[in-house]
Design a protein around this motif. Structure first.
Motif, PDB file in Angstrom:
ATOM      1  N   PRO A  71     118.722  -5.652 -13.080  1.00 38.70           N
ATOM      2  CA  PRO A  71     118.808  -7.117 -13.098  1.00 38.70           C
ATOM      3  C   PRO A  71     120.232  -7.610 -13.374  1.00 38.70           C
ATOM      4  N   LYS A  72     121.002  -6.850 -14.139  1.00 40.18           N
ATOM      5  CA  LYS A  72     122.385  -7.256 -14.440  1.00 40.18           C
ATOM      6  C   LYS A  72     123.245  -7.152 -13.169  1.00 40.18           C
ATOM      7  N   ILE A  73     123.008  -6.085 -12.389  1.00 40.26           N
ATOM      8  CA  ILE A  73     123.771  -5.928 -11.136  1.00 40.26           C
ATOM      9  C   ILE A  73     123.500  -7.146 -10.234  1.00 40.26           C
ATOM     10  N   LEU A  74     122.211  -7.500 -10.134  1.00 39.03           N
ATOM     11  CA  LEU A  74     121.872  -8.639  -9.254  1.00 39.03           C
ATOM     12  C   LEU A  74     122.433  -9.947  -9.805  1.00 39.03           C
ATOM     13  N   TRP A  75     122.505 -10.072 -11.141  1.00 45.00           N
ATOM     14  CA  TRP A  75     123.056 -11.303 -11.742  1.00 45.00           C
ATOM     15  C   TRP A  75     124.522 -11.457 -11.340  1.00 45.00           C
ATOM     16  N   VAL A  76     125.293 -10.377 -11.463  1.00 48.12           N
ATOM     17  CA  VAL A  76     126.728 -10.457 -11.124  1.00 48.12           C
ATOM     18  C   VAL A  76     126.872 -10.740  -9.622  1.00 48.12           C
ATOM     19  N   ALA A 117     115.199  -1.986  -1.143  1.00 51.91           N
ATOM     20  CA  ALA A 117     114.561  -3.296  -1.357  1.00 51.91           C
ATOM     21  C   ALA A 117     115.550  -4.309  -1.923  1.00 51.91           C
ATOM     22  N   VAL A 118     116.485  -3.855  -2.772  1.00 54.09           N
ATOM     23  CA  VAL A 118     117.433  -4.816  -3.364  1.00 54.09           C
ATOM     24  C   VAL A 118     118.768  -4.810  -2.626  1.00 54.09           C
ATOM     25  N   ASN A 119     118.809  -4.042  -1.527  1.00 50.86           N
ATOM     26  CA  ASN A 119     119.985  -4.027  -0.659  1.00 50.86           C
ATOM     27  C   ASN A 119     121.256  -3.538  -1.371  1.00 50.86           C
ATOM     28  N   LEU A 120     121.131  -2.387  -1.985  1.00 49.92           N
ATOM     29  CA  LEU A 120     122.306  -1.731  -2.579  1.00 49.92           C
ATOM     30  C   LEU A 120     122.484  -0.376  -1.898  1.00 49.92           C
ATOM     31  N   PRO A 121     123.731   0.025  -1.588  1.00 53.96           N
ATOM     32  CA  PRO A 121     123.930   1.324  -0.932  1.00 53.96           C
ATOM     33  C   PRO A 121     123.750   2.477  -1.919  1.00 53.96           C
ATOM     34  N   ALA A 122     123.319   3.631  -1.422  1.00 52.95           N
ATOM     35  CA  ALA A 122     123.138   4.814  -2.286  1.00 52.95           C
ATOM     36  C   ALA A 122     124.464   5.180  -2.953  1.00 52.95           C
ATOM     37  N   SER A 123     125.582   4.887  -2.264  1.00 48.79           N
ATOM     38  CA  SER A 123     126.901   5.245  -2.803  1.00 48.79           C
ATOM     39  C   SER A 123     127.233   4.484  -4.083  1.00 48.79           C
ATOM     40  N   PHE A 124     126.438   3.451  -4.401  1.00 48.56           N
ATOM     41  CA  PHE A 124     126.664   2.667  -5.615  1.00 48.56           C
ATOM     42  C   PHE A 124     126.320   3.478  -6.870  1.00 48.56           C
ATOM     43  N   CYS A 125     125.472   4.494  -6.697  1.00 44.94           N
ATOM     44  CA  CYS A 125     124.954   5.253  -7.850  1.00 44.94           C
ATOM     45  C   CYS A 125     125.721   6.562  -8.030  1.00 44.94           C
TER      46      CYS A 125
END
Ligand SMILES: Nc1ncnc2c1ncn2[C@@H]1O[C@H](COP(=O)(O)OP(=O)(O)O)[C@@H](O)[C@H]1O
Ligand SMILES: O=C(CO)[C@@H](O)[C@H](O)COP(=O)(O)O
Length: 499
Positions: free
Chosen positions: A136-141, A197-205
Motif C-alpha cells: 500500500p505504501k508503494i501505491l501511495w507514493v 494486478a497492481v501493475n508493478l514489474p517483477a524487476s521492482f523486487c
C-alpha cells in the motif's frame, strides 16, 4: 575465541550485540534516531540515519569489546518490518522511508483489494491488505508523489537497505518479504498474480534469500568505518519478529512469544503453512527455513508508554516513571487505557481509531495513569492470546522479550492478564540475539538453529499467574474490549480535527 554480531534495526534505535561461541554477550552498543510524524498517522525515518547509526554502534562495539577484528566471523540483521525504501537506478533512496506504523494508506488498501481480490490476497499472500504493509505504501507514493515514484526502480525493507550499504548487494529474505504483501508466502516466490494486478514489474523486487544465507562480505571502506575486517561474512537476517522468535527459542509447535518493543506482538510458531486464520492474525515465513508463524500486532505498545513518559515525565527514566506501579492494584483504581495512538491492527484493523483513558477520577495520580497504560497495552496483546486460544492453540507458557520485558511489574502483569507462565530471558533483546544466531548458524557453528538455541537462549525467571489478579483482570478485560466499539464513532467524528 570467535564471535558473531547481531544487529537489530528497531524503530527507536539500532542495537548491536557481540556474542561468543557460548552465546554469552561480550559487548553491546546502540544508537537512536528520530521518527518523523508530519501528520496524524504518518511515520517516517531517514534511511541514512539507520546507516550512520549502525556504523557508529558497530564501531563502539568493536572498540569496547577489545577483540581482534578478524575474530568476528559473521554478522546478521533483524529489522523493523514493512518499511518502504524506494531506490533509484543508482541505489539511492528517492524519499524518506515510510514505516510499519504509518497508516495513511487506507485508500490504497481498498484499491489492492479490488485489483487483486480479497480471496486471492488471502490465498497467495496469506494476509489482508493492511495500512502498515509495504505494497500500500508503494501505491501511495505512485499516486501522491508521481515525480518521486518515476525515479524508483526497486525497493528494499529497512534492514535490507543497511545490509546493501554495507555489502553493495541487493537482497531480501523470505521472513521480511512476507510483510510486503507481494510474496506468495507458502510458495516462497514473488507473486506474479499480485504484481500483475497492481501493475508493478517483477524487476521492482529484489532477489529472495533464506535468513541464514550468505549475502557477501563487507565493502572495504565500510569495514574500515566499522572497525571490522573486510572478510566478515554477512548473512541476510530476518524480520524483527522472526528474529525475536529465533532469539527466544520459538522454533517448534506449541511455543508463544510476547514482544513489547515500539509495537507489541503475540507470536505463535507454525511448522507448516496449513493453518488458515483467514487474515485475522498475520501469517508470515519464519527465519527458520520452511517454517512459519502467526502473530497479532498492537501498533502502539511500547510506543504508548514512551509517549506517556515523553509527555508527562520528560527527562525521567522508565524506572523512575514506573516506581510504585507494583503497589497499585489491578485495574489502576478504575482507570482503563486503550493504546490506539496510531490506530490499531489486531483485532481491529482500523487506522482511524485513537486511544482513550476511561474512568478518570480525582483520586488518580500519575502512577495510576502509568499503570493503566501498561495494563491497556497488555489487554490489547491479550486479544491476540485470546484469538489463538479460540483457534484451538494451547497458550500456557509465553516467552517475553523487548524493552517492556525489562520491568518485573510488567512481566507479572503479563502473567496475570494472559493467565499463563511468563518466562523472561537473561537478555531481553530477542531480535538482536536471533540475528546473531542466524550468523552463528550461517558460519557453520551449529548444524541447526535449534541446536544453536539450546546453547544461546538462556531463560532467567518465570512469572506465575496470581489467581486473585487473574480474576480481577478477567472482568476488566471484558470492559476493556467494549471500549473499541464505544469510542469508534467518536474517533471517526474527530478525524477532521486532527493535524
Ligand atoms: N525499563 C523499562 N521498563 C519498562 N518499559 C521499558 C523500559 N525500557 C524500555 N521500555 C519499553 O520498551 C520500548 C522499546 O523497546 P525496544 O525493544 O527497544 O523497541 P524497538 O525494537 O521498537 O526499538 C519503549 O518504547 C518502552 O515502552
Ligand atoms: O509491524 C510490525 C510487525 O508486523 C512491527 O512489529 C515492526 O516490525 C516494528 O517492530 P518494533 O520496532 O516494535 O520491534
Amino acid at each position: 575465541m570467535s564471535y558473531v554480531i547481531g544487529i537489530d534495526l528497531g524503530t527507536s534505535a539500532v542495537k548491536v550485540l557481540l556474542l561468543d561461541r557460548s552465546g554469552t554477550v561480550a559487548a553491546e552498543a546502540s544508537r537512536d534516531y528520530p521518527l518523523y510524524h508530519e501528520h496524524s498517522g504518518w511515520s517516517e525515518q531517514t534511511p541514512e540515519d539507520w546507516v550512520t547509526g549502525t556504523i557508529g554502534a558497530l564501531r563502539e562495539l568493536v572498540l569496547n569489546a577489545d577483540v581482534p577484528a578478524d575474530a568476528i566471523e559473521g554478522i546478521s540483521f533483524s529489522g523493523q518490518m514493512h518499511g518502504l525504501v524506494l531506490l533509484d537506478a543508482a541505489g539511492k533512496p528517492v524519499r524518506r522511508a515510510m514505516l510499519w506504523n504509518d497508516t495513511r494508506t487506507t485508500a490504497e488498501c481498498r484499491e489492492i483489494e479490488s485489483l487483486v481480490g480479497q480471496e486471492q490476497l488471502l490465498t497467495v499472500t496469506r494476509n489482508p491488505a493492511l495500512e502498515g504493509f509495504t505494497l500500500p505504501k508503494i501505491l501511495w507514493v505512485r499516486k501522491h508523489e508521481p515525480e518521486v515514484f518515476a525515479q524508483a526502480v526497486s525497493f528494499l525493507l529497512p534492514k535490507d537497505y543497511v545490509r546493501y550499504r554495507l555489502t553493495g548487494a541487493l537482497h531480501m529474505d523470505y521472513s521480511d518479504a512476507a510483510g510486503t504483501l507481494l510474496l506468495d508466502v507458502a510458495g516462497k516466490r514473488w507473486s506474479s498474480e499480485v504484481l500483475n494486478a497492481v501493475n508493478l514489474p517483477a524487476s521492482f523486487c529484489p532477489p529472495l534469500v533464506e535468513s541464514h544465507e550468505l549475502t557477501g562480505t563487507l565493502l572495504p571502506e565500510q569495514a574500515a568505518a566499522c572497525g571490522l575486517s573486510a572478510d566478515t561474512k554477512v548473512f541476510a537476517g530476518g524480520a524483527d519478529n522472526a528474529c525475536g522468535a529465533i532469539g527466544s527459542g520459538i522454533l517448534q509447535e506449541g511455543l508463544t512469544m510476547c514482544s513489547i518493543g515500539t509495537s507489541g506482538v503475540i507470536l505463535s510458531y507454525e511448522q507448516g503453512s496449513g493453518n488458515d486464520f483467514r487474515g485475522k492474525v498475520h501469517f508470515f515465513n519464519h527465519g527458520k527455513e520452511n517454517a512459519f508463524y502467526a502473530m497479532g500486532v498492537t501498533l502502539a505498545a511500547g510506543y504508548s508508554l514512551s509517549w506517556f513518559k515523553n509527555t508527562f515525565a520528560k527527562g525521567e527514566s522508565y524506572d523512575e516513571l514506573l516506581q510504585g506501579a507494583g503497589d497499585v492494584l489491578p485495574g489502576s483504581n478504575g482507570l482503563l487505557f486503550t493504546p490506539y495512538l496510531v490506530g490499531e491492527r489486531t483485532p481491529h484493523a482500523d487506522s482511524v481509531i485513537r486511544g482513550s483513558f476511561i474512568g478518570i477520577d480525582g483520586s488518580h495520580e500519575r502512577i495510576h495513569f502509568a499503570r493503566a497504560v501498561m495494563e491497556g497495552i497488555t489487554f490489547s496483546l491479550n486479544e491476540s492470546v485470546d484469538m489463538f486460544r479460540q483457534a484451538g492453540k494451547t497458550v500456557d507458557t509465553i516467552i517475553s522479550i523487548g524493552g517492556g520485558a525489562q520491568n518485573p511489574v510488567w512481566l507479572q502483569m503479563q502473567a496475570d492478564i494472559f493467565n499463563a507462565d511468563v518466562v523472561a530471558l537473561e537478555n531481553e533483546q530477542g531480535p538482536g540475539l536471533g540475528a546473531a544466531m542466524l550468523a552463528a548458524y550461517g558460519c557453520g557453528w551449529f548444524e541447526s538453529l535449534d541446536a544453536c538455541a539450546e546453547l544461546f537462549v538462556k531463560r532467567s525467571s518465570v512469572y506465575k499467574p496470581n489467581p486473585a489478579a487473574v480474576d480481577a483482570y478477567a472482568g476488566l478485560f471484558r470492559i476493556y474490549q467494549d471500549i473499541y466499539a464505544q469510542t469508534r464513532g467518536m474517533n471517526a467524528a474527530l478525524q477532521p480535527y486532527r493535524k
